[in-house]
Scaffold this motif. Structure first.
Motif, PDB file in Angstrom:
ATOM      1  N   ARG A 100       0.837  -1.200   0.000  1.00  0.00           N
ATOM      2  CA  ARG A 100       0.000   0.000   0.000  1.00  0.00           C
ATOM      3  C   ARG A 100       0.877   1.258   0.000  1.00  0.00           C
ATOM      4  O   ARG A 100       1.846   1.351   0.732  1.00  0.00           O
ATOM      5  CB  ARG A 100      -0.890  -0.016   1.241  1.00  0.00           C
ATOM      6  CG  ARG A 100      -1.677   1.249   1.476  1.00  0.00           C
ATOM      7  CD  ARG A 100      -2.917   1.332   0.622  1.00  0.00           C
ATOM      8  NE  ARG A 100      -3.894   0.331   0.990  1.00  0.00           N
ATOM      9  CZ  ARG A 100      -5.109   0.280   0.463  1.00  0.00           C
ATOM     10  NH1 ARG A 100      -5.471   1.157  -0.437  1.00  0.00           N
ATOM     11  NH2 ARG A 100      -5.948  -0.665   0.811  1.00  0.00           N
ATOM     12  N   ALA A 101       0.512   2.233  -0.814  1.00  0.00           N
ATOM     13  CA  ALA A 101       1.220   3.513  -0.826  1.00  0.00           C
ATOM     14  C   ALA A 101       0.547   4.457   0.163  1.00  0.00           C
ATOM     15  O   ALA A 101      -0.658   4.701   0.074  1.00  0.00           O
ATOM     16  CB  ALA A 101       1.203   4.119  -2.223  1.00  0.00           C
ATOM     17  N   LEU A 102       1.305   4.953   1.128  1.00  0.00           N
ATOM     18  CA  LEU A 102       0.760   5.880   2.105  1.00  0.00           C
ATOM     19  C   LEU A 102       0.831   7.303   1.572  1.00  0.00           C
ATOM     20  O   LEU A 102       1.767   7.664   0.863  1.00  0.00           O
ATOM     21  CB  LEU A 102       1.537   5.793   3.419  1.00  0.00           C
ATOM     22  CG  LEU A 102       1.486   4.448   4.155  1.00  0.00           C
ATOM     23  CD1 LEU A 102       2.261   4.558   5.447  1.00  0.00           C
ATOM     24  CD2 LEU A 102       0.060   4.043   4.441  1.00  0.00           C
ATOM     25  N   GLN A 103      -0.150   8.101   1.919  1.00  0.00           N
ATOM     26  CA  GLN A 103      -0.148   9.494   1.502  1.00  0.00           C
ATOM     27  C   GLN A 103       1.057  10.200   2.108  1.00  0.00           C
ATOM     28  O   GLN A 103       1.396  10.013   3.274  1.00  0.00           O
ATOM     29  CB  GLN A 103      -1.439  10.171   1.955  1.00  0.00           C
ATOM     30  CG  GLN A 103      -1.573  11.607   1.459  1.00  0.00           C
ATOM     31  CD  GLN A 103      -2.916  12.193   1.840  1.00  0.00           C
ATOM     32  OE1 GLN A 103      -3.734  11.519   2.439  1.00  0.00           O
ATOM     33  NE2 GLN A 103      -3.120  13.448   1.487  1.00  0.00           N
ATOM     34  N   LEU A 115       7.232  -7.226   0.350  1.00  0.00           N
ATOM     35  CA  LEU A 115       8.313  -8.193   0.138  1.00  0.00           C
ATOM     36  C   LEU A 115       8.992  -7.895  -1.187  1.00  0.00           C
ATOM     37  O   LEU A 115       8.356  -7.874  -2.241  1.00  0.00           O
ATOM     38  CB  LEU A 115       7.747  -9.615   0.137  1.00  0.00           C
ATOM     39  CG  LEU A 115       8.764 -10.745  -0.028  1.00  0.00           C
ATOM     40  CD1 LEU A 115       9.739 -10.778   1.146  1.00  0.00           C
ATOM     41  CD2 LEU A 115       8.064 -12.089  -0.176  1.00  0.00           C
ATOM     42  N   PHE A 116      10.307  -7.669  -1.157  1.00  0.00           N
ATOM     43  CA  PHE A 116      11.064  -7.389  -2.371  1.00  0.00           C
ATOM     44  C   PHE A 116      11.611  -8.668  -2.991  1.00  0.00           C
ATOM     45  O   PHE A 116      11.574  -8.867  -4.192  1.00  0.00           O
ATOM     46  CB  PHE A 116      12.207  -6.422  -2.056  1.00  0.00           C
ATOM     47  CG  PHE A 116      13.045  -6.062  -3.255  1.00  0.00           C
ATOM     48  CD1 PHE A 116      12.517  -5.317  -4.286  1.00  0.00           C
ATOM     49  CD2 PHE A 116      14.360  -6.488  -3.361  1.00  0.00           C
ATOM     50  CE1 PHE A 116      13.285  -4.990  -5.397  1.00  0.00           C
ATOM     51  CE2 PHE A 116      15.137  -6.175  -4.463  1.00  0.00           C
ATOM     52  CZ  PHE A 116      14.592  -5.423  -5.484  1.00  0.00           C
ATOM     53  N   ILE A 286       6.183  -5.367  -3.081  1.00  0.00           N
ATOM     54  CA  ILE A 286       6.142  -3.931  -2.787  1.00  0.00           C
ATOM     55  C   ILE A 286       5.378  -3.133  -3.831  1.00  0.00           C
ATOM     56  O   ILE A 286       4.965  -1.999  -3.590  1.00  0.00           O
ATOM     57  CB  ILE A 286       7.584  -3.396  -2.647  1.00  0.00           C
ATOM     58  CG1 ILE A 286       7.585  -2.012  -2.002  1.00  0.00           C
ATOM     59  CG2 ILE A 286       8.299  -3.399  -3.982  1.00  0.00           C
ATOM     60  CD1 ILE A 286       8.966  -1.534  -1.649  1.00  0.00           C
ATOM     61  N   ASP A 287       5.153  -3.701  -5.002  1.00  0.00           N
ATOM     62  CA  ASP A 287       4.425  -3.039  -6.086  1.00  0.00           C
ATOM     63  C   ASP A 287       2.990  -3.558  -6.116  1.00  0.00           C
ATOM     64  O   ASP A 287       2.727  -4.650  -6.623  1.00  0.00           O
ATOM     65  CB  ASP A 287       5.128  -3.314  -7.416  1.00  0.00           C
ATOM     66  CG  ASP A 287       4.358  -2.771  -8.611  1.00  0.00           C
ATOM     67  OD1 ASP A 287       3.504  -1.886  -8.404  1.00  0.00           O
ATOM     68  OD2 ASP A 287       4.615  -3.230  -9.741  1.00  0.00           O
ATOM     69  N   PRO A 288       2.027  -2.778  -5.591  1.00  0.00           N
ATOM     70  CA  PRO A 288       0.651  -3.276  -5.507  1.00  0.00           C
ATOM     71  C   PRO A 288      -0.124  -3.201  -6.804  1.00  0.00           C
ATOM     72  O   PRO A 288      -1.162  -3.833  -6.950  1.00  0.00           O
ATOM     73  CB  PRO A 288       0.010  -2.355  -4.463  1.00  0.00           C
ATOM     74  CG  PRO A 288       0.741  -1.050  -4.644  1.00  0.00           C
ATOM     75  CD  PRO A 288       2.171  -1.430  -5.010  1.00  0.00           C
ATOM     76  N   ASP A 327       3.188 -13.470  -3.089  1.00  0.00           N
ATOM     77  CA  ASP A 327       3.190 -12.009  -3.110  1.00  0.00           C
ATOM     78  C   ASP A 327       4.613 -11.483  -2.973  1.00  0.00           C
ATOM     79  O   ASP A 327       5.045 -11.078  -1.904  1.00  0.00           O
ATOM     80  CB  ASP A 327       2.309 -11.481  -1.973  1.00  0.00           C
ATOM     81  CG  ASP A 327       2.171  -9.961  -2.012  1.00  0.00           C
ATOM     82  OD1 ASP A 327       2.447  -9.373  -3.078  1.00  0.00           O
ATOM     83  OD2 ASP A 327       1.791  -9.373  -0.979  1.00  0.00           O
ATOM     84  N   VAL A 328       5.349 -11.498  -4.086  1.00  0.00           N
ATOM     85  CA  VAL A 328       6.735 -11.051  -4.106  1.00  0.00           C
ATOM     86  C   VAL A 328       6.966 -10.192  -5.343  1.00  0.00           C
ATOM     87  O   VAL A 328       6.331 -10.402  -6.383  1.00  0.00           O
ATOM     88  CB  VAL A 328       7.703 -12.262  -4.089  1.00  0.00           C
ATOM     89  CG1 VAL A 328       7.567 -13.087  -5.359  1.00  0.00           C
ATOM     90  CG2 VAL A 328       9.153 -11.820  -3.891  1.00  0.00           C
ATOM     91  N   PHE A 329       7.838  -9.215  -5.226  1.00  0.00           N
ATOM     92  CA  PHE A 329       8.164  -8.367  -6.370  1.00  0.00           C
ATOM     93  C   PHE A 329       9.055  -9.111  -7.358  1.00  0.00           C
ATOM     94  O   PHE A 329       9.924  -9.894  -6.969  1.00  0.00           O
ATOM     95  CB  PHE A 329       8.878  -7.096  -5.899  1.00  0.00           C
ATOM     96  CG  PHE A 329       9.447  -6.287  -7.028  1.00  0.00           C
ATOM     97  CD1 PHE A 329       8.614  -5.559  -7.863  1.00  0.00           C
ATOM     98  CD2 PHE A 329      10.811  -6.278  -7.278  1.00  0.00           C
ATOM     99  CE1 PHE A 329       9.128  -4.833  -8.925  1.00  0.00           C
ATOM    100  CE2 PHE A 329      11.337  -5.555  -8.338  1.00  0.00           C
ATOM    101  CZ  PHE A 329      10.490  -4.833  -9.160  1.00  0.00           C
TER     102      PHE A 329
END
Length: 502
Positions: A100-103, A115-116, A286-288, A327-329
């Motif tokens: 998730r990207a936080l404001q 997770l990268f 890390i990329d949703p 769920d991994v980049f």
């Protein structure tokens, strides 16, 4: 003691050892088994977790705060074009929605985390302007607060920011902490206090320091994400990790079955072999990807990919492989490389788009082209091609083969095959889902760059639309999509086998 007495003693000792041998073996074995059973739960919960992430501002300083369940190793570095600061952690669980990207606040426009690669979790800070990492602190928890990692940023000239690129700025191990009693001392002192010697950081890398707390931090709030069960490689299959790039960031690791020994680098394409279909669930870790109302694109793409793999294998005619099974980049360059290295005969990248107009709905199919079919297709390709930037990948050493979209003559035939499959796919999907007008579109998608593997990118709908999001998160609709794609694949290889046989 006489010689005969010593001999008799040795005989008696051997007899006693033989008599006790079963007991001596059983006791250690029992203890070992018991210890293993007792230790299993501890191992399962040993991984630290991030329970909160937030941004705060004080004077000219922007502070990033991560709340942890236990201290963990970390490394902080900077990336340019665009300006980013990256915090790598030993792999952690995320008790807030990963990716998730936080404001943003202050010097940070957005903060993403997830997770990268195996063993490494990553936080990426997008900067509003050049900044320097002034200080980093890892605090041991106490009764009043959990363990925390602080990262402080201050505004800087662009030259100063770029001077940070290419090296580790701060690093430390899980034991590189300041104990709770130092909090009161630091709060009263304006100068930072260095971490005691003996941390895991190298001598040439600054260790973390603790600074006065920022009092007006804002907690992050985000909707929970439903977990999707990951499909693992078949048991016993050999595995390989994606190669490192050699720059500060490392390529994301992913486990893949390898061809059997003696088969060469890629699976042979023979008439007898079942065609291999590589399914690429877009985004991850890390990329949703696109974010809907409590839904992330990366979650939907993995769910549909698993459903498609199941449908393809059920036909008995095809083999199927996922580029990521959890769920991994995964960098864009590695996605089509997986298809090539494993001898795939078709590559399908799954996505779900978002649009400013919540009324926009429908699926579409894209194939590679130097010239976009329309402005919307060009914009979508530009957005999807930024996946590596979103995940904090250093692209300064990226080859033109990956970063460019120029098409050589060797790709012309592949592009023609891709277009044929795209036409079949559009026809199959129309029977089960709403399609956009001009359903087959063209653009310069980096993930479709394999020169010898027919490839398409399927946008399954818009999660910015309540109707599409409801469908895309439905297992029933996911199965319908998988069945439609399977029908198109079957038709494509029916045609392909006829052409090869003629």
């Amino acid at each position: 003691m006489s010689r005969h007495a010593r001999f008799g003693f040795r005989v008696a000792r051997r007899a006693l050892e033989r008599a006790l041998a079963p007991r001596l073996v059983l006791v250690p074995s029992f203890v070992l088994i018991l210890a293993t059973i007792l230790l299993l739960p501890a191992a399962a919960v040993a991984k630290p977790a991030v329970t909160d992430a937030r941004l705060g501002i004080e004077a000219e300083r922007t502070r990033v705060v991560l709340d942890l369940t236990a201290t963990t190793g970390f490394r902080v570095f900077a990336l340019g074009d665009p300006h980013r600061v990256v915090i790598d952690l030993d792999e952690v669980d995320w008790q807030i929605p990963a990716g998730r990207a936080l404001q943003g606040r202050g010097l940070v426009t957005a903060m993403r985390y997830g997770l990268f690669k195996a063993g490494t979790s990553r936080v990426v800070l997008d900067l509003a302007a050049p900044a320097e990492v002034a200080n980093v602190a890892l605090l041991a928890g106490n009764a009043a607060q959990p363990p925390r990692l602080y990262i402080d940023l201050v505004a800087a000239q662009d030259t100063a920011f770029r001077g940070q690129i290419g090296r580790t700025l701060f690093a430390g191990g899980a034991d590189s902490v300041l104990t709770a009693p130092l909090l009161t001392t630091v709060a009263a002192a304006p100068e930072p206090i260095a971490i005691p010697a003996g941390s895991a950081a190298g001598a040439s890398v600054p260790t973390a320091v603790i600074l006065p707390p920022v009092v007006n931090s804002t907690p992050a709030t985000a909707a929970p994400v439903e977990p999707v069960a990951a499909r693992l490689p078949d048991a016993g299959a050999p595995v390989v990790s994606a190669p490192a790039t050699g720059s500060l960031d490392q390529a994301a690791a992913i486990l893949l079955p390898l061809p059997k020994p003696g088969s060469g680098e890629a699976a042979p394409k023979t008439a007898r072999a079942k065609p291999l279909i590589v399914i690429d669930p877009g985004h991850g870790g890390i990329d949703p990807g696109a974010i809907g109302n409590g839904t992330m694109e990366k979650t939907i793409t993995l769910a549909v990919a698993n459903a498609l793999k199941k449908e393809l294998e059920a036909t008995g005619r095809f083999r199927a492989m996922l580029t990521r099974d959890k769920d991994v980049f995964l960098p864009l360059r590695d996605r089509f490389r997986i298809a090539r290295d494993n001898g795939a005969e078709l590559f399908i990248s799954l996505h779900a788009d978002s649009h400013a107009n919540s009324k926009t709905r429908g699926a579409s199919v894209y194939t590679l082209s130097e010239t976009a079919s329309d402005a919307e297709a060009a914009a979508l390709a530009a957005k999807e091609n930024k996946s590596d930037v979103i995940a904090g990948v250093d692209l300064t050493h990226e080859s033109k083969v990956v970063s460019g979209i120029l098409i050589d003559l060797a790709q012309r035939e592949t592009i023609n095959l891709s277009a044929r499959f795209a036409k079949l796919l559009v026809g199959a999907l129309k029977k089960d889902t709403l399609m956009l007008g001009n359903s087959h579109r063209f653009a310069g998608f980096a993930v479709l760059k394999a020169p010898d593997v027919p490839s398409v990118l399927l946008e399954m709908g818009y999660i910015s639309s309540d109707e599409d999001q409801q469908l895309l998160t439905s297992k029933k609709h996911q199965k319908k999509l998988a069945q439609a794609i399977t029908r198109a694949i079957t038709s494509f290889f029916d045609w392909h086998d006829t052409v090869r046989g003629s």
